[in-house]
Design an enzyme around this catalytic site. Structure first.
Site: not given
Length: 382
Positions: A184, A186, A210, A236, A258, A285
Site C-alpha cells: 500500500d 497509501h 495500492e 478506498e 469501501d 477496503h
C-alpha cells in the site's frame, strides 16, 4: 409495508459509527457509516437523511438510495456517501431478515462458497514487518497487506527507496512463494516516487500496488499503470461509479470501494458490475468493524469478479475495542485456510450485541488520523 419507525446512531470505539434502523414489524437492521476521523460529522448527516426514511417502507431500498443520494442539489463526497452507506447496509439487513435470507441470496444467490481474506501488517517501521506477518500467518491468513513506507519525501532519497525494497523483501522472506503480500503506497508517494520504486518491487511479485497517487490525482494513475507489470489497485477514497470510471479506463487491475464510504451495498454492487466490463477484480477496503465486514462479504458471495476481502480482526491498532467485541456469535468470522465461509444467517448474517453497542456509545470516541510533516515543516501525506 414494513415501515421505518426509528433511526439511531452509535459512536463506538475504536473509531466506528453504527446505524440502527427499527421497523414497525419489530425487525431491526444494522449498518456501519464509519468515516475515519469524521464520524461525528457523518452522524449528523445520518440524522438528517433519516428524515427521508422514517414513515416509509423499508423494503424500497433502491428508491431510498436514489432519494438519499440525489434528493439534494449538493451531492456526493465522503460525508454524505458514508451516511448513505450505513443506512443502505441497514436497509439490506432488514430486507434479508424480512425474507429470512442472507443478503447475497437477494443479490442473485451465491457464486462462491468462501472468500479469501487478508490482514494489515503495518510497514511504517521495517523492524515490525516480519513479526506482524508471522502473527497473521499463525492466525490462518494466506495474504497480508503492508505499507510501503512511512513518510516519503516528494523526491525520495536512495535510503528511502531502499527502505521500501527492504520492507517488501522482508515480507516475501516470511511469506514464501505460497502466500501473497499487497503493498500500500497509501497516497504517500508522488507519481515520480511511485514510478521509481515500482520496478524495484517487481522481483518480489506483490499481489498488487495500492493507491500509488492520492485520489484527487486519479488522472495520473494511468502513467503509473504503464510503468509496472504489477497489478495496480485504488478506490478506498472514491465514492461512486462516476469516480471509478476514469481509473478503470486508466487500466487498474483491482478496484477497492469501501462499502461504508461508497454508497453501501447498493452502489458497491454497481461499481463491481462496471469493473467487470474492464476485466477488473474487486477487493473492497475494510479496516473497519463487524457490520462493514459482513456487508462486504455479502456482496462478495454474489459478485463474480471478487478477488479478496480486507478485514481487521485482531489488528494491533484497535486498542480500545476489537472487531468481534460487538457481535453475539463470532464463529461466522472464523478463518479456515485463509478464507471466511459463506454467511448463512438472515440479513447481513451477523448478530449485533445491542447492549454492548449502547454501553460503548456512552464512552464514544474522537478518533483522528495522525498529522505528519516533512523535516522542513511542510505537510506530509499520511
Amino acid at each position: 409495508m414494513t415501515k421505518i419507525v426509528r433511526v439511531e446512531t452509535f459512536l463506538v470505539p475504536p473509531r466506528w459509527l453504527f446505524v440502527r434502523i427499527e421497523t414497525d414489524s419489530g425487525i431491526v437492521g444494522w449498518g456501519e457509516a464509519t468515516c475515519e476521523g469524521r464520524s461525528e460529522t457523518v452522524r449528523t448527516a445520518v440524522q438528517q437523511l433519516s428524515e427521508l426514511l422514517v414513515g416509509r417502507d423499508a423494503l424500497r431500498i433502491e428508491d431510498h438510495w436514489q432519494l438519499m443520494t440525489k434528493g439534494s442539489f449538493y451531492r456526493g463526497g465522503p460525508i454524505l456517501a458514508s451516511a448513505v452507506s450505513g443506512l443502505d447496509q441497514a436497509l439490506w439487513d432488514i430486507a434479508g431478515k424480512h425474507f429470512d435470507a442472507p443478503v447475497h441470496q437477494l443479490l442473485g444467490g451465491p457464486v462462491r462458497d468462501r472468500i479469501r481474506v487478508y490482514g494489515w501488517v503495518g510497514g511504517d517501521e521495517p523492524a515490525e514487518v516480519a513479526d506482524h506477518i508471522a502473527e497473521q500467518v499463525a492466525a490462518g491468513l494466506t495474504a497480508v497487506k503492508m505499507n510501503a513506507s512511512g513518510r516519503m519525501s516528494p523526491v525520495a532519497s536512495v535510503a528511502e527507496l531502499d527502505g521500501v525494497v527492504r520492507r517488501v523483501a522482508a515480507a516475501r522472506e516470511v511469506l514464501g512463494e505460497d502466500r501473497d503480500v499487497a503493498v500500500d503506497f497509501h497516497g504517500r508517494f508522488t507519481l515520480a516516487n511511485a514510478r521509481r520504486v515500482a520496478p524495484l518491487l517487481e522481483p518480489f511479485r506483490p499481489f498488487f500496488l495500492e493507491e500509488p497517487v492520492v485520489p484527487e490525482n486519479s488522472h495520473l494513475i494511468g502513467e503509473f499503470v504503464r510503468s509496472t507489470t504489477t497489478p495496480v489497485s485504488t478506490g478506498e477514497r472514491l465514492y461512486s461509479r462516476q469516480e471509478f470510471l476514469p481509473v478503470l479506463q486508466a487500466g487498474i487491475a483491482v478496484a477497492q470501494p469501501d462499502v461504508s464510504h461508497a454508497g453501501g451495498i447498493t452502489e458497491v454492487r454497481k461499481i463491481a458490475a462496471l469493473a467487470e466490463v474492464y476485466d477488473v477484480q474487486l477487493a473492497p477496503h475494510c479496516p473497519l468493524g463487524p457490520i462493514a465486514l459482513a456487508a462486504c462479504l455479502q456482496v462478495g458471495f454474489a459478485t463474480p469478479n471478487y478477488l479478496i476481502q480486507e478485514q481487521s480482526i485482531g489488528i494491533h491498532y484497535n486498542s480500545d475495542a476489537e472487531v468481534l467485541d460487538y457481535v453475539v456469535d463470532r464463529t461466522p468470522f472464523d478463518f479456515a485456510d485463509g478464507h471466511i465461509a459463506r454467511l448463512t444467517g438472515p440479513g447481513l448474517g451477523v448478530e449485533i450485541d445491542e447492549n454492548a453497542v449502547r454501553l460503548a456509545d456512552k464512552r464514544g470516541h474522537a478518533w483522528r488520523g495522525p498529522t505528519w510533516r516533512h523535516p522542513d515543516g511542510s505537510f506530509a501525506e499520511w
